[in-house]
Design a protein around this motif. Structure first.
Motif, PDB file in Angstrom:
ATOM      1  N   VAL A 124       0.808  -1.225   0.000  1.00 33.01           N
ATOM      2  CA  VAL A 124       0.000   0.000   0.000  1.00 33.01           C
ATOM      3  C   VAL A 124       0.840   1.274   0.000  1.00 33.01           C
ATOM      4  O   VAL A 124       0.335   2.350   0.267  1.00 33.01           O
ATOM      5  CB  VAL A 124      -0.964   0.015   1.204  1.00 33.01           C
ATOM      6  CG1 VAL A 124      -2.025  -1.047   1.072  1.00 33.01           C
ATOM      7  CG2 VAL A 124      -0.201  -0.137   2.515  1.00 33.01           C
ATOM      8  N   SER A 125       2.139   1.164  -0.324  1.00 28.09           N
ATOM      9  CA  SER A 125       2.978   2.362  -0.310  1.00 28.09           C
ATOM     10  C   SER A 125       2.507   3.397  -1.327  1.00 28.09           C
ATOM     11  O   SER A 125       2.496   4.601  -1.048  1.00 28.09           O
ATOM     12  CB  SER A 125       4.443   1.983  -0.574  1.00 28.09           C
ATOM     13  OG  SER A 125       4.551   1.133  -1.700  1.00 28.09           O
ATOM     14  N   ILE A 126       2.112   2.951  -2.517  1.00 26.61           N
ATOM     15  CA  ILE A 126       1.594   3.874  -3.535  1.00 26.61           C
ATOM     16  C   ILE A 126       0.238   4.426  -3.090  1.00 26.61           C
ATOM     17  O   ILE A 126      -0.059   5.612  -3.251  1.00 26.61           O
ATOM     18  CB  ILE A 126       1.464   3.161  -4.893  1.00 26.61           C
ATOM     19  CG1 ILE A 126       2.832   2.661  -5.377  1.00 26.61           C
ATOM     20  CG2 ILE A 126       0.835   4.092  -5.924  1.00 26.61           C
ATOM     21  CD1 ILE A 126       3.850   3.773  -5.593  1.00 26.61           C
ATOM     22  N   THR A 127      -0.587   3.563  -2.500  1.00 23.34           N
ATOM     23  CA  THR A 127      -1.887   3.996  -1.987  1.00 23.34           C
ATOM     24  C   THR A 127      -1.719   5.059  -0.911  1.00 23.34           C
ATOM     25  O   THR A 127      -2.475   6.040  -0.871  1.00 23.34           O
ATOM     26  CB  THR A 127      -2.654   2.783  -1.415  1.00 23.34           C
ATOM     27  OG1 THR A 127      -2.849   1.822  -2.462  1.00 23.34           O
ATOM     28  CG2 THR A 127      -3.996   3.203  -0.849  1.00 23.34           C
ATOM     29  N   VAL A 128      -0.744   4.855  -0.037  1.00 21.31           N
ATOM     30  CA  VAL A 128      -0.478   5.835   1.027  1.00 21.31           C
ATOM     31  C   VAL A 128      -0.206   7.211   0.442  1.00 21.31           C
ATOM     32  O   VAL A 128      -0.762   8.223   0.883  1.00 21.31           O
ATOM     33  CB  VAL A 128       0.708   5.367   1.898  1.00 21.31           C
ATOM     34  CG1 VAL A 128       1.246   6.512   2.754  1.00 21.31           C
ATOM     35  CG2 VAL A 128       0.284   4.220   2.790  1.00 21.31           C
TER      36      VAL A 128
END
Length: 374
Positions: A124-128
């Motif tokens: 979820v790094s991109i989502t964050v």
């Protein structure tokens, strides 16, 4: 050479991010696409090197550390049940349809199971980053996504241990589960009792930037310990951020970490996603890449979205949560590398998986933008 490459990356990501915002898209989308442009698939100006990969790893760790700093712990606790349903939904459907997809492209049973497990991973790094830009990271949907990602990571790694043991790996399942349980128990205990003590002790030191130095040391220590016990480093960084968010130094740490992260490390991380993708390596397997990309996006979006719906979210919020779980990121790449070394994935299919990971990473900000409640 490294200094010149960093110059190109820093300037290009900022310009591409600004251009994406002008077109009404999240800036992260522009940063990801410029990495593909600079990499071997198009211009070939930036090559994937060990030192760039290490800088990229620091970038994703700092990104998740910031997410932890911004987490509302009370809301996180309330979203535990919803996170479990979202995490399970995001594993069951990708695992099942991933297995069937493996059979379609001619893989055997173990290889098909491995493919399904790989498609069950979430990063979820991109989502964050997308949620931070939208100002929704600390919403109920955002905290549910974070708790679901932690649950997803733990379950996928345990299932991977099962599969590798069947494939002839030398992994002791009880030892692996014990290490993970030990990590979470120790990390929570240290975060609760030790981290506030260390932050308060370092704050009065008469040296420059004592507070942020201790905060980053804690972040990196938690990340290292997570990797040591077989949990993703980003989970350790996230727990460290949550621990420091409960101290009175939170605002100072957040402000200074943002400056450090977004000036150099995070841009390198976004660019590296595109740089490691060589579209020319796919060759005649382009149809497999297209097929698996569609399966990867739809199974996570629908599976996690259905879990969110069961947890009581509205249709729009369920779509947004499902979209936030789509990106596979570095977690899937780590699993793919283990499959390559254990013989469950051949080199040509590994190149296809890298492209699938890139596709899921690029479409995630777009899906979030389209589906998140206004």
């Amino acid at each position: 050479m490294l200094i010149f490459e960093l110059t190109i990356i820093l300037v290009a990501t900022k310009l591409a991010g600004d251009l994406a915002v002008r077109f009404g898209q999240p800036s992260v989308l522009g940063k990801l696409l410029v990495g593909l442009l600079l990499g071997p698939s198009v211009l070939g100006w930036i090559e994937s090197t060990d030192i760039l990969n290490e800088i990229s790893q620091i970038g994703v760790i700092l990104l998740m550390f910031l997410a932890g700093l911004e987490t509302d712990l009370d809301e996180f606790k309330r979203s535990g049940k919803a996170g479990a349903l979202v995490g399970l939904g995001g594993i069951v459907l990708p695992l099942g349809l991933g297995y069937l997809s493996g059979a379609v492209i001619g893989l055997n049973h173990l290889e098909s199971l491995f493919l399904g497990l790989l498609l069950s991973a979430t990063s979820v790094s991109i989502t964050v980053q997308s949620l931070r830009e939208m100002g929704r990271l600390n919403s109920r949907e955002g905290t549910t996504l974070m708790s679901a990602a932690v649950i997803d990571d733990v379950l996928v790694v345990i299932l991977l241990a099962f599969l590798l043991s069947f494939a002839g790996g030398d992994i002791s399942l009880p030892l692996l589960i014990g290490k993970k349980v030990g990590f979470f128990l120790l990390a929570i205990l240290v975060g609760w009792k030790v981290v506030p003590y260390l932050m308060n002790k370092f704050a009065p030191l008469r040296v420059t930037e004592a507070v942020i130095t201790m905060a980053l040391a804690i972040c990196f220590l938690f990340s290292w310990f997570a990797e040591l016990t077989g949990v993703a480093a980003i989970i350790g960084a996230y727990i460290a951020g949550v621990a420091i968010s409960q101290t009175k130094q939170k605002e100072e740490v957040m402000h200074k970490t943002e400056t450090i992260a977004y000036s150099i490390f995070v841009p390198v991380f976004f660019t590296s996603v595109g740089v490691i993708t060589d579209l020319q390596a796919i060759g005649s397997n382009w149809w497999i890449a297209l097929f698996l990309s569609i399966v990867a996006v739809l199974t996570k979006w629908v599976g996690s979205g259905f879990g969110a719906k069961l947890a009581g979210f509205s249709n729009r919020s369920s779509l947004a949560i499902g979209a936030g779980m789509v990106s596979r990121g570095e977690v899937a790449l780590i699993i793919a590398a283990s499959g390559l070394s254990s013989g469950l994935l051949n080199s040509s299919l590994f190149a296809v998986i890298v492209v699938v990971v890139l596709v899921t990473t690029v479409v995630t900000p777009l899906l979030l933008k389209l589906s998140f409640p206004k």
